[in-house]
Write an enzyme that holds these catalytic residues in place. Sequence first.
Site, PDB file in Angstrom:
ATOM      1  N   CYS A  57     -13.205 -97.951  39.891  1.00 48.14           N
ATOM      2  CA  CYS A  57     -13.988 -97.917  38.795  1.00 48.14           C
ATOM      3  C   CYS A  57     -15.090 -98.686  38.511  1.00 48.14           C
ATOM      4  O   CYS A  57     -15.082 -99.946  38.702  1.00 48.14           O
ATOM      5  CB  CYS A  57     -13.066 -98.037  37.399  1.00 48.14           C
ATOM      6  SG  CYS A  57     -13.970 -97.681  35.945  1.00 48.14           S
ATOM      7  N   CYS A  87     -14.591-103.537  32.120  1.00 47.13           N
ATOM      8  CA  CYS A  87     -13.510-103.597  30.940  1.00 47.13           C
ATOM      9  C   CYS A  87     -12.689-104.694  31.449  1.00 47.13           C
ATOM     10  O   CYS A  87     -11.802-104.591  32.366  1.00 47.13           O
ATOM     11  CB  CYS A  87     -12.957-102.227  30.624  1.00 47.13           C
ATOM     12  SG  CYS A  87     -13.815-101.017  30.425  1.00 47.13           S
ATOM     13  N   CYS A 128      -8.894-104.279  32.139  1.00 46.95           N
ATOM     14  CA  CYS A 128      -8.485-103.291  32.797  1.00 46.95           C
ATOM     15  C   CYS A 128      -8.249-103.624  34.388  1.00 46.95           C
ATOM     16  O   CYS A 128      -9.099-104.209  34.907  1.00 46.95           O
ATOM     17  CB  CYS A 128      -9.384-102.018  32.735  1.00 46.95           C
ATOM     18  SG  CYS A 128      -8.809-100.710  33.786  1.00 46.95           S
ATOM     19  N   CYS A 168      -0.800 -86.513  29.280  1.00 49.23           N
ATOM     20  CA  CYS A 168      -1.987 -87.156  29.227  1.00 49.23           C
ATOM     21  C   CYS A 168      -2.657 -87.270  30.447  1.00 49.23           C
ATOM     22  O   CYS A 168      -2.014 -87.865  31.207  1.00 49.23           O
ATOM     23  CB  CYS A 168      -1.790 -88.490  28.793  1.00 49.23           C
ATOM     24  SG  CYS A 168      -1.358 -88.284  26.923  1.00 49.23           S
ATOM     25  N   CYS A 219      -3.680 -83.474  26.702  1.00 52.38           N
ATOM     26  CA  CYS A 219      -4.722 -84.326  26.370  1.00 52.38           C
ATOM     27  C   CYS A 219      -5.571 -85.040  27.694  1.00 52.38           C
ATOM     28  O   CYS A 219      -5.218 -85.436  28.584  1.00 52.38           O
ATOM     29  CB  CYS A 219      -4.186 -85.642  25.534  1.00 52.38           C
ATOM     30  SG  CYS A 219      -5.322 -86.885  25.059  1.00 52.38           S
ATOM     31  N   CYS A 274      -7.936 -88.463  19.742  1.00 54.93           N
ATOM     32  CA  CYS A 274      -7.073 -89.505  20.003  1.00 54.93           C
ATOM     33  C   CYS A 274      -7.830 -90.751  20.334  1.00 54.93           C
ATOM     34  O   CYS A 274      -8.539 -90.830  21.338  1.00 54.93           O
ATOM     35  CB  CYS A 274      -6.018 -88.920  21.193  1.00 54.93           C
ATOM     36  SG  CYS A 274      -4.994 -90.440  21.715  1.00 54.93           S
ATOM     37  N   ARG A 280       1.058 -94.092  17.863  1.00 53.73           N
ATOM     38  CA  ARG A 280       1.929 -94.160  18.997  1.00 53.73           C
ATOM     39  C   ARG A 280       1.887 -95.664  19.533  1.00 53.73           C
ATOM     40  O   ARG A 280       0.960 -96.476  19.918  1.00 53.73           O
ATOM     41  CB  ARG A 280       1.151 -93.551  20.195  1.00 53.73           C
ATOM     42  CG  ARG A 280       2.114 -93.399  21.669  1.00 53.73           C
ATOM     43  CD  ARG A 280       1.402 -92.670  22.716  1.00 53.73           C
ATOM     44  NE  ARG A 280       1.141 -91.110  22.148  1.00 53.73           N
ATOM     45  CZ  ARG A 280       0.092 -90.726  22.210  1.00 53.73           C
ATOM     46  NH1 ARG A 280      -0.929 -91.359  22.135  1.00 53.73           N
ATOM     47  NH2 ARG A 280      -0.151 -89.728  21.483  1.00 53.73           N
TER      48      ARG A 280
END
Length: 417
Positions: free
Chosen positions: A65, A69, A72, A109, A142, A202, A272
């Site tokens: 990626c 972040c 992460c 997901c 999702c 979400c 959740r």
Amino acid sequence: MDLLNTLVEKGLRRELPTREEALAVLATSDDELLDVVAAAGKVRRQWFGRRVKLNYLVNLKSGLCPEDCSYCSQRLGSKAEILKYTWLKPDEASQAAAAGVAGGAKRVCLVASGRGPTDRDVERVGRTIEAIKEQNEGIEVCACLGLLSDGQAERLRDAGADAYNHNLNTSEATYEGITKTHTYADRVDTVQKAHAAGLSACSGLIAGMGETDEDLVDVVYALRELDSDSVPVNFLIPFEGTPLAKEWNLTPQRCLRILAMVRFVCPDVEVRIAGGREVHLRSMQPLALNIANSIFLGDYLTSEGQAGQADLDMIADAGFEVEGAGTTTLPKHRADALAAAGGGCGSQASAGCGTDASAEGAGCGSHAEAGGGCGPCGGHAPAPEPAETAGAAANQARTDLVAVRRRGAGTDLAPNA
């Protein structure tokens, strides 16, 4: 306790608590903890009964990626020894999803690392959604692909997506200290694009990144203002090889207070428990089911979760039941509003919403649940500690519970579902 009575009454009326009341929940003592859980449980049962929705993550593209972040494991410059692979083919993703559906998952997901999808990526994910729905009648899907460009949310909806996950993660005031390659406003814009396209929105948070109580309240109030149908709460797993590797700030009690505050501020949405529940809640996970009405089954994006059967046993032992495919997750007023807006989950019998932390978590998002959500390996429990040392260890970080995922999608090993 007057505070809790007031919060229960407001929750049953869907009335927003004051900031002072929300902060007071986070400041309650351990002696008051069971009272806090019981109060939040009254609100949870009002809107969701004793049902627990199961969600299952499929990591379509892992690692590599370009975003930075801090939480992460898939970030730019991460030295975490995670699985790295490019896009799964639609049939591979459908096969991976089948394991979760077989375990009782109602929502799949689909998460991909990266800043955001290209139009070609959206087409690829659209074919994947079609493949999954062809094989699993009534399943919700999702998508969690990062920042969306104009028109992409509509194309995902037309391909059959029910919801889109993109977490805010933390407060606007502290966001720049967590991520510099995109902004808090970028994340808000993506959630709004999904909402406007008729997808169930979400969006959630990651707790444990060094934030203050005020930051936690700020991000939860922002999620309520965005009108998210589903709020995944991730608890940071400090992956070795990331900037937040030493941030072990959570206790089970702290996690329960955070979940309760979220429930009081967002009484009628799907809350959740996402990444990190096994690591930080540990043996108090069943208590959290009295507050939240949704969990992820099995593994997360880049970390191993509790064994799927252990999740099912925990739900049954705690007196809850797995939500069936024929049951609408959201309360009627929210499901009707979503249907009027043009669809998504909640508009049909099998509706609902969700996401993950390594879902990019609990969350999904561009990695909302990716580095922020992780869990331990359910099949490798540590040996019991001697009685004389157990008490001293109770307040120490359980770094031994963190396990990098080596099975499931992108591997030749069966998933933990």
